[in-house]
Design an enzyme around this catalytic site. Structure first.
Site, short mmCIF file in Angstrom:
data_model
loop_
_atom_site.label_atom_id
_atom_site.label_comp_id
_atom_site.label_asym_id
_atom_site.label_seq_id
_atom_site.Cartn_x
_atom_site.Cartn_y
_atom_site.Cartn_z
CG HIS A 2 -10.40 -6.79 1.46
ND1 HIS A 2 -10.73 -5.60 2.06
CD2 HIS A 2 -9.30 -7.23 2.10
CE1 HIS A 2 -9.86 -5.32 3.02
NE2 HIS A 2 -8.99 -6.30 3.06
CG HIS A 4 -2.10 -5.90 8.78
ND1 HIS A 4 -2.99 -6.59 9.55
CD2 HIS A 4 -2.80 -5.49 7.68
CE1 HIS A 4 -4.18 -6.59 8.95
NE2 HIS A 4 -4.09 -5.94 7.81
CD GLU A 7 -6.36 -7.92 5.09
OE1 GLU A 7 -6.22 -6.86 5.70
OE2 GLU A 7 -7.37 -8.18 4.41
CG ASP A 20 -2.93 -7.00 1.99
OD1 ASP A 20 -3.16 -7.67 3.01
OD2 ASP A 20 -3.18 -5.78 1.90
CG HIS A 34 -8.06 -3.05 8.40
ND1 HIS A 34 -8.87 -3.88 7.64
CD2 HIS A 34 -6.80 -3.33 8.02
CE1 HIS A 34 -8.14 -4.60 6.81
NE2 HIS A 34 -6.88 -4.29 7.02
CG ASP A 39 -3.68 -2.26 5.72
OD1 ASP A 39 -2.98 -2.37 4.69
OD2 ASP A 39 -4.29 -3.21 6.23
CE1 TYR A 53 -6.35 0.62 1.78
CE2 TYR A 53 -6.63 1.60 3.94
CZ TYR A 53 -6.12 0.60 3.14
OH TYR A 53 -5.40 -0.42 3.70
CG HIS A 102 -2.01 -1.12 0.54
ND1 HIS A 102 -1.77 -2.26 -0.21
CD2 HIS A 102 -2.65 -1.54 1.66
CE1 HIS A 102 -2.25 -3.31 0.44
NE2 HIS A 102 -2.77 -2.91 1.58
FE1 FEO Z 1 -5.15 -5.11 6.00
FE2 FEO Z 1 -3.34 -4.17 3.34
O1 FEO Z 1 -4.03 -5.34 4.59
#
Ligand code: FEO
Length: 395
Positions: free
Chosen positions: A23, A79, A81, A83, A145, A164, A192, A225
């Site tokens: 992030h 998701h 995002e 990543d 999230h 996530d 996390y 992750h």
């Molecule tokens: Fe919310 Fe691992 O991205």
């Protein structure tokens, strides 16, 4: 690298051993991370999520060793995002028309990131995609999230691809929860949750209750992750429920920053006072300018109360104190007591400012704090100790 999870599912992600910040600079990743992508082969071939852009080419090259890309029937973007979506542009250069299944918000966000008019198929909770012997069932997980987040469940194999949720920034070639050091693993799990999911705890609890009420068998939870939960996978679901219900341990965390050690001395004397009033309580003390901010937040998450201190500088507070207070405010911790302290030479505004910030953060401020002029001598130190004793009595 790819890794066969079972006859139908292959891990096709990237383990990022080197990652130390996530992030941007906001989240420390002492143990690296991984971006987990999963390839499902039934009558149809499905790819769930991808990896972060710096690894896009490597990811697509590896995928080509595993399959002919043209065999991919569907992409699932749990998701948006970057990543997890970062390799989509590289991949879709080769297979531009493959449908991307995502939430309505997911389609919007992916367009926002990449400005491409890909073949989005919007799905809602309960929608199912037939893939041959088994099917995929989608469950929206709004604000877990991001607004677009969703889970995908694979019937037959009984695997929940949770993105996530239930993940950890934890690089390991061991892949499974029963193979890794569980103390390390759970340290990354709680960090996390504390740093990313705390503000959404009410939604976490609701979503878990909703998923559990479906009574779906769960053999494995594959997050986006870290390691895969295959040994008693529901342990992480139950742990999240514990976290979501105003989790706390018997701990007080004292956070301070100090120009000439006067506020540090106050912190240590307050800690002595707490200890003398309650010897069972764990007290942890951090200088916010010298400690990792995400590790501090993890300790705040575990605490029933916190004390925040700063010297007064320029009618204000030190920058590291301001930074950690901003994080605490954003994370909306519930059910925690708090108080402020700080030394000063003139003016002495810091304690008032910190108290205001703790109130704004929604913490239960138990008193107006304590401030001491210059470096605490015996009398002032004793006052701090008494302050600590009284603080402990409020817990
Ligand atoms: Fe919310 Fe691992 O991205």
């Amino acid at each position: 690298m790819s890794f066969k999870i079972n006859d139908k599912v292959t891990w096709a992600g990237k383990i990022d051993w080197e990652l130390r910040r996530f992030h941007g600079e906001e989240y420390s990743t002492h143990k690296g991370s991984s971006y987990n992508s999963y390839l499902i082969r039934d009558k149809k071939t499905i790819l769930i999520d991808t990896v972060w852009k710096p690894f896009a080419k490597e990811f697509v090259d590896n995928l080509k060793k595993e399959i002919d890309l043209k065999e991919i029937d569907y992409i699932i973007a749990n998701h948006s995002e970057p990543d997890h979506s970062g390799a989509l542009p590289e991949l879709l250069k080769e297979i531009p028309n493959v449908p991307i299944y995502c939430t309505k918000s997911g389609a919007k966000l992916l367009k926002g990131h990449y400005h491409e008019d890909w073949n989005f198929v919007e799905v809602k909770t309960g929608d199912a995609l037939e893939i041959g012997e088994n099917k995929l069932i989608f469950v929206e997980a709004r604000m877990l999230h991001w607004p677009d987040s969703m889970f995908t469940y694979l019937t037959g194999e009984n695997i929940l691809f949770s993105n996530d949720a239930f993940g950890q920034h934890y690089a390991s070639e061991l892949m499974y929860n029963d193979y890794v050091d569980n103390a390390e693993l759970y340290q990354e799990v709680i960090k996390y949750y504390a740093n990313i999911l705390t503000p959404f705890s009410t939604l976490v609890e609701k979503k878990i209750d909703e998923v559990l009420s479906l009574n779906l068998p769960v053999n494995m939870i594959c997050p986006s992750h870290g390691i895969i939960w295959r040994d008693n996978p529901l342990q992480i679901v139950n742990k999240y429920l514990e976290y979501a219900r105003n989790y706390q341990e018997n701990q007080v965390t004292i956070i301070y920053d100090s120009m000439w050690n006067a506020t540090r001395r106050m912190a240590e004397m307050i800690a002595e006072g707490i200890k003398s009033a309650n010897s069972d309580i764990a007290i942890k003390i951090f200088n916010s300018s010298k400690s990792d901010k995400n590790d501090i937040i993890t300790e705040v998450f575990k605490s029933k109360a916190i004390l925040v201190g700063s010297s007064t500088i320029n009618k204000g507070i030190l920058s590291s104190t301001a930074g950690i207070l901003e994080m605490i405010k954003g994370l909306s911790f519930k059910n925690k007591k708090a108080a402020a302290f700080g030394s000063y030479g003139w003016g002495g505004e810091s304690v008032k400012i910190i108290t205001e910030e703790l109130n704004k953060a929604g913490l239960e401020v138990v008193n107006e704090g304590i401030r001491e002029l210059w470096y605490p001598g015996d009398e002032e130190a004793q006052r701090c100790k008494t302050f600590g004793e009284n603080f402990a009595k409020t817990l």
